[in-house]
Design a protein around this motif. Sequence first.
Motif, mmCIF file in Angstrom:
data_model
loop_
_atom_site.group_PDB
_atom_site.id
_atom_site.type_symbol
_atom_site.label_atom_id
_atom_site.label_comp_id
_atom_site.label_asym_id
_atom_site.label_seq_id
_atom_site.Cartn_x
_atom_site.Cartn_y
_atom_site.Cartn_z
ATOM 1 N N ASP A 23 0.847 6.790 8.685
ATOM 2 C CA ASP A 23 1.934 5.897 8.286
ATOM 3 C C ASP A 23 3.230 6.184 9.045
ATOM 4 O O ASP A 23 3.350 7.192 9.725
ATOM 5 N N HIS A 24 4.195 5.269 8.854
ATOM 6 C CA HIS A 24 5.494 5.339 9.532
ATOM 7 C C HIS A 24 5.311 5.353 11.048
ATOM 8 O O HIS A 24 6.035 6.044 11.764
ATOM 9 N N ALA A 25 4.326 4.586 11.532
ATOM 10 C CA ALA A 25 4.109 4.476 12.978
ATOM 11 C C ALA A 25 5.198 3.598 13.582
ATOM 12 O O ALA A 25 5.745 2.710 12.924
ATOM 13 N N PRO A 62 0.799 -1.235 0.000
ATOM 14 C CA PRO A 62 0.000 0.000 0.000
ATOM 15 C C PRO A 62 0.829 1.281 0.000
ATOM 16 O O PRO A 62 0.250 2.372 0.053
ATOM 17 N N HIS A 63 2.167 1.156 -0.034
ATOM 18 C CA HIS A 63 3.002 2.368 0.005
ATOM 19 C C HIS A 63 4.352 2.040 -0.635
ATOM 20 O O HIS A 63 5.228 1.468 0.014
ATOM 21 N N ILE A 64 4.462 2.371 -1.919
ATOM 22 C CA ILE A 64 5.719 2.102 -2.629
ATOM 23 C C ILE A 64 5.868 3.159 -3.723
ATOM 24 O O ILE A 64 4.899 3.532 -4.374
ATOM 25 N N HIS A 65 7.111 3.674 -3.872
ATOM 26 C CA HIS A 65 7.337 4.787 -4.801
ATOM 27 C C HIS A 65 7.926 4.260 -6.115
ATOM 28 O O HIS A 65 9.133 4.290 -6.331
ATOM 29 N N MET A 66 7.034 3.756 -6.972
ATOM 30 C CA MET A 66 7.479 3.066 -8.180
ATOM 31 C C MET A 66 8.144 3.993 -9.198
ATOM 32 O O MET A 66 8.905 3.519 -10.042
ATOM 33 N N GLY A 116 -2.597 12.277 -0.229
ATOM 34 C CA GLY A 116 -1.480 11.712 0.523
ATOM 35 C C GLY A 116 -0.201 11.665 -0.311
ATOM 36 O O GLY A 116 -0.271 11.871 -1.523
ATOM 37 N N GLU A 117 0.951 11.357 0.276
ATOM 38 C CA GLU A 117 1.067 11.359 1.689
ATOM 39 C C GLU A 117 1.352 12.783 2.137
ATOM 40 O O GLU A 117 2.316 13.406 1.684
ATOM 41 N N VAL A 118 0.480 13.275 2.984
ATOM 42 C CA VAL A 118 0.595 14.632 3.524
ATOM 43 C C VAL A 118 0.780 14.505 5.028
ATOM 44 O O VAL A 118 0.438 13.480 5.616
ATOM 45 N N ALA A 160 2.140 10.344 -3.391
ATOM 46 C CA ALA A 160 2.958 11.461 -3.885
ATOM 47 C C ALA A 160 3.880 11.889 -2.754
ATOM 48 O O ALA A 160 3.449 12.085 -1.625
ATOM 49 N N PHE A 161 5.162 12.030 -3.073
ATOM 50 C CA PHE A 161 6.109 12.412 -2.018
ATOM 51 C C PHE A 161 7.255 13.231 -2.588
ATOM 52 O O PHE A 161 7.260 13.645 -3.740
ATOM 53 N N TRP A 162 8.250 13.446 -1.749
ATOM 54 C CA TRP A 162 9.472 14.177 -2.091
ATOM 55 C C TRP A 162 10.275 13.314 -3.053
ATOM 56 O O TRP A 162 10.311 12.081 -2.921
ATOM 57 N N SER A 197 6.550 -1.299 2.166
ATOM 58 C CA SER A 197 7.995 -1.199 1.911
ATOM 59 C C SER A 197 8.458 0.248 1.828
ATOM 60 O O SER A 197 9.612 0.545 2.089
ATOM 61 N N SER A 198 7.551 1.139 1.409
ATOM 62 C CA SER A 198 7.925 2.530 1.148
ATOM 63 C C SER A 198 9.164 2.600 0.248
ATOM 64 O O SER A 198 9.921 3.572 0.294
ATOM 65 N N ALA A 199 9.383 1.571 -0.544
ATOM 66 C CA ALA A 199 10.584 1.534 -1.398
ATOM 67 C C ALA A 199 10.605 2.747 -2.325
ATOM 68 O O ALA A 199 9.595 3.119 -2.922
HETATM 69 ZN ZN ZN Z 1 6.474 7.401 1.149
#
Ligand code: ZN
Length: 267
Positions: free
Chosen positions: A169-171, A6-10, A105-107, A33-35, A217-219
């Motif tokens: 997230d990132h708990a 549910p969280h991967i930066h492809m 997200g992710e905000v 969407a992230f940095w 994974s937040s890969a």
């Molecule tokens: Zn992320």
Amino acid sequence: MKAIDPHIHMVSRTTDDYLKLAISGIHTVAEPAFWAGFDRSSADSFRDYFQQLTAVEPARAARFGIKHYCWIGLNSKEAENLALAEEVLALLPEFLDRPTALGIGEVGLNKNSRNEIAVLEKQLAMAVDRDELILIHTPHLEDKLKGTRIIMAMIRSEPRIDPRRVLIDHAEEHTIGEIKDNGFWFGMTLYPNSKGSPERAIDAVEIYGTDRLCINSSADWSVSDPLSILKCANEMRRRGHPESAVDKVFYENPKGFLSQCPKFQAS
Ligand SMILES: [Zn+2]
């Protein structure tokens, strides 16, 4: 096994990684969407990125039979420049309307600064207006507990936001209890070289249970592992948890949370 990340930066991963996901049983992914690893210099740069998230990646994933969804938002690391933030926020509705965009997200917060809080407030208001799911990024290290508390207070002050439509997230061990007590979903991220090992994640599962939990994974572009959720599932299995519990954490839970957006269909 079937699993959902549910969280991967492809956008930062190679096409070979899509093949690895597909042959490993991960047939559905969601990309917040992230940095990008650097600060973007203009709103046009964000427009291109949102286009990549909503058009390019779903097509790249589909070549391997993978369903690719995304989250749209302005991340907290790039929220300090309020003039730029205004321009980016104006872009969001167009991309939130896209057929694979699941919510805002992710905000969240990075350094818990005044400007980050102001930009988060606006994005929470947009989520209310549009009835969007929300994916929250919490700060790392010493700012995490304080930032998580600020974010939860902001959300709880808006009665129109149902906490069951928000994933924080990132708990970590010191924030999970409060997140759950406030009715939110929580995410745990696996990091290959630092704190978030599969062993530690399953320790937390054994303490806090499997309800309202998503492991990811937040890969991304940094040291990371797109198959880490399967290594974590293996650790859970190794400790004797039944297959039904493994399936719940790595498939049914993300499916349950994300299905609150009618656009989402797990494969
Ligand atoms: Zn992320």
